[in-house]
Design an enzyme around this catalytic site. Structure first.
Site, short mmCIF file in Angstrom:
data_model
loop_
_atom_site.label_atom_id
_atom_site.label_comp_id
_atom_site.label_asym_id
_atom_site.label_seq_id
_atom_site.Cartn_x
_atom_site.Cartn_y
_atom_site.Cartn_z
N ARG A 1 12.68 -20.18 -6.63
CA ARG A 1 11.31 -19.68 -6.61
C ARG A 1 11.33 -18.16 -6.71
O ARG A 1 11.89 -17.49 -5.84
CB ARG A 1 10.60 -20.13 -5.33
N HIS B 1 2.89 -12.06 -5.66
CA HIS B 1 3.48 -11.97 -4.32
C HIS B 1 3.32 -10.51 -3.85
O HIS B 1 4.28 -9.76 -3.73
CB HIS B 1 4.95 -12.41 -4.36
N GLU C 1 0.45 -16.66 -0.07
CA GLU C 1 -0.08 -16.34 1.26
C GLU C 1 -1.35 -15.49 1.26
O GLU C 1 -1.35 -14.33 1.71
CB GLU C 1 1.00 -15.65 2.10
N ASN D 1 4.35 -22.33 3.16
CA ASN D 1 5.31 -21.43 3.79
C ASN D 1 5.17 -21.61 5.30
O ASN D 1 4.07 -21.46 5.83
CB ASN D 1 4.99 -19.97 3.46
N TYR E 1 7.17 -21.00 9.21
CA TYR E 1 8.28 -20.46 9.98
C TYR E 1 8.30 -20.91 11.43
O TYR E 1 9.35 -21.18 11.99
CB TYR E 1 8.26 -18.92 9.92
N GLU F 1 8.64 -21.87 1.51
CA GLU F 1 9.45 -20.91 2.28
C GLU F 1 9.69 -21.46 3.66
O GLU F 1 8.78 -22.00 4.29
CB GLU F 1 8.73 -19.55 2.47
C1 GBH Z 1 6.54 -14.56 4.19
O1 GBH Z 1 5.53 -14.00 4.91
C2 GBH Z 1 6.53 -13.84 2.89
O2 GBH Z 1 6.05 -14.66 1.85
C3 GBH Z 1 7.85 -13.25 2.53
O3 GBH Z 1 7.68 -12.32 1.51
C4 GBH Z 1 8.49 -12.67 3.76
O4 GBH Z 1 9.64 -11.95 3.46
C5 GBH Z 1 8.80 -13.81 4.68
O5 GBH Z 1 7.66 -14.54 4.98
C6 GBH Z 1 9.44 -13.38 5.99
O6 GBH Z 1 8.58 -12.63 6.76
O7 GBH Z 1 1.81 -11.65 13.90
O8 GBH Z 1 3.13 -13.18 15.16
O9 GBH Z 1 1.91 -13.97 13.23
C7 GBH Z 1 5.39 -14.43 6.20
C8 GBH Z 1 4.36 -13.61 6.83
C9 GBH Z 1 5.25 -12.41 8.59
C10 GBH Z 1 3.25 -13.74 8.83
C11 GBH Z 1 5.23 -12.17 10.05
C12 GBH Z 1 3.29 -13.50 10.29
C13 GBH Z 1 3.79 -11.65 11.84
C14 GBH Z 1 4.04 -12.54 12.94
N1 GBH Z 1 4.52 -13.58 8.23
N2 GBH Z 1 3.92 -12.23 10.53
S1 GBH Z 1 2.62 -12.83 13.85
#
Ligand code: GBH
Length: 502
Positions: free
Chosen positions: A102, A148, A195, A335, A337, A405
């Site tokens: 991707r 992006h 996003e 995406n 996490y 992601e």
């Molecule tokens: C993705 O964004 C992106 O698509 C990518 O480019 C990036 O490198 C990757 O993730 C890793 O960060 O305030 O506690 O919610 C994710 C975006 C980044 C959203 C961290 C939430 C702050 C945490 N996220 N962000 S919080």
């Protein structure tokens, strides 16, 4: 082991001991034989070549050169130099057994000024054709994201980019048409935006990402994020219609959007207000975009009610377009996490509140943490939340899901030895793959593929080169790539999990 590495190894052990709870053991559960896997990157984070071969500037080229720095004193002028080293990188992907990659296109590389009447940069087009052809020659399927986060600076200078819906939409349509025309014979999987939530909120409310609009910058944080979201939704729908009408009949590809989101659990599971808060937080995060785009209808009722006139209205024509295009979206790009707790506050909300006065945290009312922390405090190992988000998205949208992601930076990863032996990440990935398996085989959800974020360590936006999300280590002095344990882990586990699952 160096003293520092030793220290980190011990720190990792401590975190690791939290991981031995019964629900945090990797089960190596099966995945379908036709399940695809690969890794993701984005143009600004890995390409470098910031001014090479006629590339124009994007808002990120500007943002990373502000004084004082808002990106840890770092920029991505060179970063991984993927622009000049993509052949080596594709070979590496091949050697790790990836099915797919991707990537995103830098708009300002193909149209340096970005606008619908601005010249095309053939050298930029050639770069992407070479990259795509190299992937195909190695049997790796490209999935291409048009946007992006790197809007051409000229469009921001002209009309503030996303804040001018009509102008942005017309320019984005032309850019998308150009990409479909020039790459669409080779690319069969398209994503319009990565996003939208982050573009809206982090770019135009708290200002931690470009263009950095926030209260202190005296921008209207009460309304801007919602205008930005509106622009993205309508630009997406327009481009989906263009693809369906003008390109899909001959090119036969798929198109959709990538939405990110944490899953939310109630902060106090005995309180109805917190149970509701967890659901409403998801509506404000994901439903904001998912409902108009995938269901072809207005914003969630919870948003309309709370935001009132701050939220732009869809015209009857807009709603027609959304209705006509929603079923063209071929998948839900997710995406994901981590998971958080959501709690309904009763104290007065800030004027530009974007959460319906819901607070999020990694700890619940009993003081329990949602899971062991990676090197980012918000990013915890919480695989059951992932399974629940897959269920939430499936129940609401009924679309096959591509996990576009997923990944984490390990505690202590500044040290090379810890990075290479990245037990924490391997555990995280293994557990999250187990959640996908359970979603597929126990919950009956269609999940079609998985992209690790990221192929390699890269420029992590406002955090610069601090957090390392790669499954391949990059030494930013020498630009040497070294696969981490997790790269081999993924290669092997996909082989095993997919065996005999026809
Ligand atoms: C993705 O964004 C992106 O698509 C990518 O480019 C990036 O490198 C990757 O993730 C890793 O960060 O305030 O506690 O919610 C994710 C975006 C980044 C959203 C961290 C939430 C702050 C945490 N996220 N962000 S919080």
């Amino acid at each position: 082991m160096s003293e520092e590495a030793n220290m980190w190894a011990q720190a990792e052990q401590t975190v690791f001991s939290q991981l031995t709870g019964s629900d945090l053991l990797v089960e190596n559960l099966k995945l379908p034989a036709d399940f695809i896997w690969g890794a993701a990157t984005s143009a600004y984070q890995v390409e470098g070549g910031a001014t090479q071969d006629g590339k124009g500037r994007s808002i990120w080229d500007t943002y990373t050169h502000l004084e004082p720095s808002r990106t840890n004193g770092e920029n991505a002028d060179v970063t991984c130099d993927h622009y000049n080293r993509f052949e080596e990188d594709v070979k590496l992907m091949k050697s790790l057994g990836m099915d797919t990659y991707r990537l995103s296109i830098a708009w300002a590389r193909v149209i340096p000024l970005g606008g619908r009447h601005d010249p095309i940069n053939e050298a930029g087009i050639t770069f992407y054709i070479r990259l795509i052809d190299t992937l195909l020659a190695h049997g790796i399927t490209p999935s291409v994201t048009l946007y992006h986060w790197d809007v051409p600076q000229a469009l921001y200078d002209r009309y503030k980019a996303f804040l001018n819906t009509d102008e942005f939409r017309a320019d984005f349509e032309r850019y998308a048409r150009l990409c479909f025309t020039r790459f669409g014979d080779r690319v069969k999987s398209w994503v319009t935006f990565n996003e939208p939530y982050i573009i809206s909120i982090f770019g135009h409310l708290n200002g931690s990402l470009a263009p950095g609009h926030c209260l202190q910058a005296e921008t209207d944080t009460k309304t801007e994020p919602w205008r930005v979201g509106h622009t993205i939704i309508l630009s997406h729908a327009s481009v989906v219609r263009i693809y369906a009408e003008e390109f899909q009949p001959s090119q036969n590809g798929r198109i959709s959007i990538v939405l990110n989101g944490h899953f939310y659990e109630p902060h106090d599971a005995t309180k109805q207000a917190d149970i509701d808060a967890a659901q409403i937080r998801l509506e404000f995060y994901v439903g904001w975009f998912g409902d108009p785009i995938f269901l072809g209808r207005d914003y969630p009722a919870s948003m309309k009610e709370y935001l009132g006139h701050r939220l732009p209205r869809f015209t009857p024509d807009d709603l027609e377009l959304l209705k006509a295009t929603c079923s063209v979206n071929a998948f839900y790009g997710m995406n994901h996490y981590s998971t958080k707790f959501a709690r309904q506050l009763t104290t007065p909300a800030a004027e530009d509140d974007w959460t319906r006065n819901i607070e999020e945290s990694s700890v619940n009312s009993k003081g329990e943490e949602i899971g062991p922390a990676s090197s980012m405090p918000w990013l915890r190992i919480a695989p059951s939340g992932f399974r629940k988000l897959l269920n939430w998205a499936w129940d609401r949208y009924q679309l096959p899901i591509m996990v576009t992601e997923n990944g984490c930076p390990c505690p202590g990863e500044a040290d090379l030895e810890v990075a290479i032996n990245d037990q924490f990440r391997q555990r995280y990935l293994g557990l999250y793959l187990d959640s996908i398996s359970k979603a597929i085989y126990e919950d009956g959800i269609k999940v079609q593929g998985y992209y690790a974020w990221s192929l390699m360590d890269n420029f992590e936006w406002s955090s610069g080169y601090g957090p390392r999300y790669g499954i391949v280590h990059v030494d930013f002095e020498t630009l040497k790539r070294t696969p981490k344990g997790s790269a081999y882990y993924l290669q092997q586990t996909f082989q095993e999990r997919r065996k005999d699952q026809a």
